[in-house]
Design a protein around this motif. Structure first.
Motif, PDB file in Angstrom:
ATOM      1  N   CYS A 179      -7.381   7.522   5.854  1.00 46.95           N
ATOM      2  CA  CYS A 179      -6.369   7.081   6.743  1.00 46.95           C
ATOM      3  C   CYS A 179      -5.499   6.073   6.128  1.00 46.95           C
ATOM      4  O   CYS A 179      -6.081   5.287   5.429  1.00 46.95           O
ATOM      5  CB  CYS A 179      -6.803   6.226   8.224  1.00 46.95           C
ATOM      6  N   ASN A 180      -4.143   6.165   6.106  1.00 46.89           N
ATOM      7  CA  ASN A 180      -3.204   5.447   5.286  1.00 46.89           C
ATOM      8  C   ASN A 180      -2.214   5.080   6.442  1.00 46.89           C
ATOM      9  O   ASN A 180      -1.543   5.596   7.080  1.00 46.89           O
ATOM     10  CB  ASN A 180      -2.653   6.072   4.172  1.00 46.89           C
ATOM     11  N   ALA A 181      -1.648   3.573   5.964  1.00 43.23           N
ATOM     12  CA  ALA A 181      -0.650   3.094   6.865  1.00 43.23           C
ATOM     13  C   ALA A 181       0.464   2.423   5.797  1.00 43.23           C
ATOM     14  O   ALA A 181      -0.055   1.666   4.973  1.00 43.23           O
ATOM     15  CB  ALA A 181      -0.971   2.110   7.808  1.00 43.23           C
ATOM     16  N   VAL A 182       1.523   2.616   6.248  1.00 42.67           N
ATOM     17  CA  VAL A 182       2.730   2.118   5.255  1.00 42.67           C
ATOM     18  C   VAL A 182       3.729   1.602   6.197  1.00 42.67           C
ATOM     19  O   VAL A 182       4.147   2.249   7.179  1.00 42.67           O
ATOM     20  CB  VAL A 182       3.294   3.029   4.367  1.00 42.67           C
ATOM     21  N   GLY A 183       3.893   0.348   5.731  1.00 40.19           N
ATOM     22  CA  GLY A 183       5.191  -0.432   6.719  1.00 40.19           C
ATOM     23  C   GLY A 183       5.672  -1.675   6.009  1.00 40.19           C
ATOM     24  O   GLY A 183       5.393  -1.776   4.703  1.00 40.19           O
ATOM     25  N   ARG A 184       6.318  -2.526   6.773  1.00 42.60           N
ATOM     26  CA  ARG A 184       6.968  -3.745   6.185  1.00 42.60           C
ATOM     27  C   ARG A 184       5.865  -4.334   5.360  1.00 42.60           C
ATOM     28  O   ARG A 184       6.292  -5.205   4.398  1.00 42.60           O
ATOM     29  CB  ARG A 184       7.905  -4.121   7.185  1.00 42.60           C
ATOM     30  N   ARG A 185       4.988  -4.621   5.876  1.00 44.46           N
ATOM     31  CA  ARG A 185       3.995  -5.668   5.169  1.00 44.46           C
ATOM     32  C   ARG A 185       3.118  -4.983   4.159  1.00 44.46           C
ATOM     33  O   ARG A 185       2.423  -5.691   3.398  1.00 44.46           O
ATOM     34  CB  ARG A 185       2.944  -6.122   6.235  1.00 44.46           C
ATOM     35  N   GLY A 186       3.499  -3.715   3.962  1.00 46.35           N
ATOM     36  CA  GLY A 186       2.520  -3.267   2.739  1.00 46.35           C
ATOM     37  C   GLY A 186       1.819  -1.959   3.262  1.00 46.35           C
ATOM     38  O   GLY A 186       2.068  -1.400   4.242  1.00 46.35           O
ATOM     39  N   GLU A 187       0.914  -1.544   2.324  1.00 42.82           N
ATOM     40  CA  GLU A 187       0.146  -0.371   2.564  1.00 42.82           C
ATOM     41  C   GLU A 187      -1.101  -0.434   2.729  1.00 42.82           C
ATOM     42  O   GLU A 187      -1.900  -1.370   1.938  1.00 42.82           O
ATOM     43  CB  GLU A 187       0.310   0.461   1.108  1.00 42.82           C
ATOM     44  N   TYR A 188      -1.961   0.345   3.557  1.00 38.75           N
ATOM     45  CA  TYR A 188      -3.320  -0.067   4.000  1.00 38.75           C
ATOM     46  C   TYR A 188      -4.066   1.452   3.894  1.00 38.75           C
ATOM     47  O   TYR A 188      -3.552   2.059   4.242  1.00 38.75           O
ATOM     48  CB  TYR A 188      -3.630  -0.836   5.153  1.00 38.75           C
TER      49      TYR A 188
END
Length: 115
Positions: free
Chosen positions: A95-104
């Motif tokens: 699972c990957n998340a990308v947003g204002r605070r970065g990528e996880y």
């Protein structure tokens, strides 16, 4: 603290189905683009599918028609429905998340397709 926790992987026979889940915490889930990637042994990590905050969806060409990504912004969870599984779908799914605070990234869940 950001956490992405995948679940739902396992051993399935060819032609079978699985539903993967990724529970997110520590960030504003609804504002992040969420994706599923996979990595098979000896191969590079590849995109499976992504879903934007506004629910715009894209799939890798080879995944179209068999896999379905969805998100629940109330449960802070993204799902990947895997149908008509083939042995070549065997991989660790991330699972990957990308947003204002970065990528996880999550830690991954193993999917094994074998008879």
């Amino acid at each position: 603290q950001v956490q992405l926790v995948e679940s739902g992987g396992g051993l399935v026979q060819p032609g079978g189905s699985l539903r993967l889940s990724c529970a997110a915490s520590g960030f504003t889930f609804s504002r992040y683009a969420m994706s599923w990637y996979r990595q098979a042994p000896g191969k590079e990590r590849e995109l499976v599918a992504g879903i934007a905050p506004g629910s715009l969806i894209n799939y890798a060409d080879s995944m179209k028609g068999r896999f379905t990504i969805s998100r629940d912004n109330v449960k802070n969870t993204v799902y990947l429905q895997l149908n008509s599984l083939k042995p070549e779908d065997t991989a660790v799914y991330y699972c990957n998340a990308v947003g204002r605070r970065g990528e996880y990234w999550g830690q991954g869940t193993q999917v094994t397709v074998s008879s």
